[in-house]
Scaffold this active site. Structure first.
Site, mmCIF file in Angstrom:
data_model
loop_
_atom_site.group_PDB
_atom_site.id
_atom_site.type_symbol
_atom_site.label_atom_id
_atom_site.label_comp_id
_atom_site.label_asym_id
_atom_site.label_seq_id
_atom_site.Cartn_x
_atom_site.Cartn_y
_atom_site.Cartn_z
ATOM 1 N N HIS A 163 0.744 -1.279 -0.203
ATOM 2 C CA HIS A 163 0.017 -0.010 -0.077
ATOM 3 C C HIS A 163 0.733 1.360 0.160
ATOM 4 O O HIS A 163 0.727 2.213 -0.672
ATOM 5 C CB HIS A 163 -0.918 0.164 1.267
ATOM 6 N N GLU A 164 1.711 1.285 0.832
ATOM 7 C CA GLU A 164 2.606 2.322 1.051
ATOM 8 C C GLU A 164 3.667 2.603 -0.106
ATOM 9 O O GLU A 164 3.728 3.697 -0.781
ATOM 10 C CB GLU A 164 3.523 2.271 2.412
ATOM 11 N N HIS A 167 1.513 4.326 -3.160
ATOM 12 C CA HIS A 167 1.422 5.743 -2.842
ATOM 13 C C HIS A 167 2.652 6.353 -3.354
ATOM 14 O O HIS A 167 2.614 7.162 -4.179
ATOM 15 C CB HIS A 167 1.428 5.890 -1.117
ATOM 16 N N HIS A 173 -5.908 6.871 -2.882
ATOM 17 C CA HIS A 173 -7.023 5.918 -2.291
ATOM 18 C C HIS A 173 -8.113 5.572 -3.109
ATOM 19 O O HIS A 173 -8.788 6.346 -3.818
ATOM 20 C CB HIS A 173 -7.235 6.360 -0.953
ATOM 21 N N TYR A 220 -9.409 1.043 1.816
ATOM 22 C CA TYR A 220 -9.534 0.879 3.218
ATOM 23 C C TYR A 220 -10.817 0.110 3.738
ATOM 24 O O TYR A 220 -11.527 -0.171 2.859
ATOM 25 C CB TYR A 220 -9.745 2.251 3.931
HETATM 26 ZN ZN LIG Z 1 -2.772 5.127 1.895
#
Ligand SMILES: [Zn+2]
Length: 267
Positions: A163-164, A167, A173, A220
């Protein structure tokens, strides 16, 4: 008396947010885990040329980048050249943590053209640290060294690493996509006070060939920013059969994530 005792227990119950989730919901960071955005400095004015704005305005509650456009996908100048992302591991990273980090990188290597390579002399690179608070990253290549935090407490999960890192290569998101209202309902009344901005939709956006995906590594879970974790869902899919999970409960990116990466990086 027994009835009263049970009632009191129910009222005072305050489900604890799991450490791994709390680590991604940092109060001072954009949408909880974004430290900064390539090409944007706090307080920068909004560009006059709307044609240049690919991204949405973030909400007024976030003070760092509140008046800035927010990306669905970053402009090409903020991508990593050739899809190569040099990295170094900070001195705090243990061998166990390195194993998890490399597992996350391997997911990119098996599905996309992105290549994380140990830095030699490259000017632009990521330093991964594990001794800061929370899980966070910048979005895109900001130029020079940029840190990416995988807190020892709560972030050492393959899904969180992916996930990071996603980014870092330019993605935001999934649940903030402009079309998300067709797929989920956001229950703002259950969101922790002050965090509503985390659900602001992209206003100016550019997507790269994939539809909304509940199972994106960038989506999320159903209790994101809930004031009553495990009880009051904040993100509820329109399809009742869908179960949303947090990034740390995923073990690989979705195929749609990989497709978007490859589309964005032209490979
Ligand atoms: Zn995030």
């Amino acid at each position: 008396m027994l009835f009263v005792a049970v009632l009191v227990a129910a009222v005072t119950a305050n489900p604890t947010i799991p450490e791994a989730a709390r680590a991604m919901y940092n109060p001072k960071l954009f949408q909880g885990d974004i430290k900064g955005i390539a090409g944007q400095e706090p307080g920068d004015p909004i560009p006059d040329d709307k044609a240049e704005i690919l991204y949405a305005l973030s909400g007024p509650r976030f003070t760092g980048f509140s008046q800035k456009e927010r990306a669905a996908i970053l402009g090409d100048q903020y991508l990593w050249s050739g899809g190569v992302v040099p990295y170094v591991l900070g001195s705090s990273v243990t061998s166990t943590q390195e194993t998890v980090i490399l597992q996350g990188m391997a997911d990119f290597h098996s599905k996309t053209c992105i290549r994380f390579v140990p830095r030699t002399t490259e000017a632009n690179y990521i330093e991964i640290i594990t001794n800061d608070s929370g899980c966070w990253s910048y979005v895109g290549s900001i130029g020079g060294m940029q840190q990416l935090s995988l807190d020892t407490n709560g972030c050492i999960y393959v899904g969180t690493v992916i996930h990071e890192l996603m980014h870092a290569i330019g993605f935001y998101h999934e649940h903030c996509r402009n079309d998300r209202d067709d797929y989920v309902t956001i229950y703002y009344e259950y969101v922790i006070d002050g965090y509503a901005y985390a659900f602001d939709k992209d206003t100016y956006w550019r997507y790269v060939g994939e539809n909304y995906n509940y199972f994106s590594i960038m989506h999320y879970g159903t209790y994101a920013f809930s004031a009553n974790w495990g009880v009051d869902a904040t993100i509820v899919p329109t399809d009742p059969n869908i179960v949303l999970t947090e990034a740390y409960d995923k073990y690989e990116m979705a195929q749609s994530d990989a497709n978007q990466i490859n589309n964005l990086y032209g490979c």
